[in-house]
Design an enzyme around this catalytic site. Sequence first.
Site, PDB file in Angstrom:
ATOM      1  N   CYS A 148       2.450  13.426   9.265  1.00 19.06           N
ATOM      2  CA  CYS A 148       1.356  13.055   8.354  1.00 19.06           C
ATOM      3  C   CYS A 148       0.588  11.794   8.759  1.00 19.06           C
ATOM      4  CB  CYS A 148       1.893  12.928   6.931  1.00 19.06           C
ATOM      5  SG  CYS A 148       3.428  12.003   6.820  1.00 19.06           S
ATOM      6  N   HIS A 240      -2.276   7.952   3.613  1.00 21.63           N
ATOM      7  CA  HIS A 240      -1.771   7.052   4.652  1.00 21.63           C
ATOM      8  C   HIS A 240      -2.959   6.309   5.268  1.00 21.63           C
ATOM      9  CE1 HIS A 240       2.077   8.721   4.159  1.00 21.63           C
ATOM     10  NE2 HIS A 240       2.229   9.403   5.271  1.00 21.63           N
TER      11      HIS A 240
END
Length: 349
Positions: A148, A240
């Site tokens: 990710c 993120h």
Amino acid sequence: MRKIEVGILGATGMVGQHFVRFLQDHPWFELTWVGASDRSAGKKYRDATSWRLDGAMPSPVADLMVEECKPGNAPRLVFSATDASVATEIEQAFAQAGHVVVSNSRNHRMETDVPLLVPELNPGHLQLIPLQRQRRGWSGQIVTNPNCSTVVLTMALGPLKPFGITRVIATTMQALSGAGYPGVASMDITANVIPFIGGEEEKMQQETQKILGDFRGDRVEPLAARVSAHCNRVPVVDGHTVTVSVELSAKPSEQELIAALRGFTGVPQERQLPSAPAHPVIYMEESNRPQPRRDAGRERGMAAFVGRVRECPALDYKFVALGHNTIRGAAGAAVLNAELMHSEGLLDS
Ligand code: NAP
């Protein structure tokens, strides 16, 4: 058009739930099969699953009976979100039995005959599939999507590849949802930063080189750049953030670099794949953006947001990048991979 039936391996887990939600009302795919461990098999999905996403469990899946993750009655196309401790054997068994396995697990990502796909960046890596089938002697196939945080970094670096990427230093601020459920203990993460995520830095470094590498007839030659990652867990729910310094051999101007980010597009956009964002990279002018809470969910969570391009006194340029870790970093990435494969005829039996 008749929809293609799909299944999810590990459907009851966190990533599995993201698959269930992302596949809801998909124009090409219809979720008809869910698999999990023998703890859940034989129960209805609603009874086997503690639904942890916002909103209600999508009603069509609630009454599906959970099956064991064994090939047999599953549809040909399966998305995999099984626990990493069992994903290797389960995914291989499905590929052996002729299934197309579109996996979110780390287990097969770095194998030389398995595509590690970001459809905007390396659709040509799908040419590994015939080799994979031949070498392994199976009629199915395994395709993977990146970790990710890697997907955020590579989507920001991909448009800069023509300038010759030679060195990269990337520092992550990774959301809690990336650790699954229950994730990090609240006593550890509240008002705190944890400067270690096991295995994450190595994954970011190696996966970035593979994704941005070139297909050379029978293998992917990794990008010859040196990539250094620092990975941190921060008290953010979704999204993120990655700060990046990059060295580029062509020494473009700042304007050229921003123009490359803004103008970047790929095969998913050309083919108008259903989950493709209109622009894979969105450049933000504001000096305090992108921000995870405000931006990660835009564009259905499928775009990467980049901002603050400026000169770097150590390398050439530095900037900040952001992406939605459970959508573009997990379920959405895998669904886009399957859409790309369908557009290439790779889902035809
Ligand atoms: P999770 O919530 O623990 O879910 C694991 C799933 O695997 C459940 O459906 C579980 O079924 C199933 N499972 C466990 N043991 C099994 C077995 N022996 N046979 C068949 N199925 C079994 O994990 P997760 O956070 O969703 O992560 C799933 C995968 O995605 C992992 O490989 C992880 O590394 C990767 N990943 C996670 C994230 C994230 O944001 N969490 C991001 C990227 C990648 P039961 O419910 O029946 O136990």
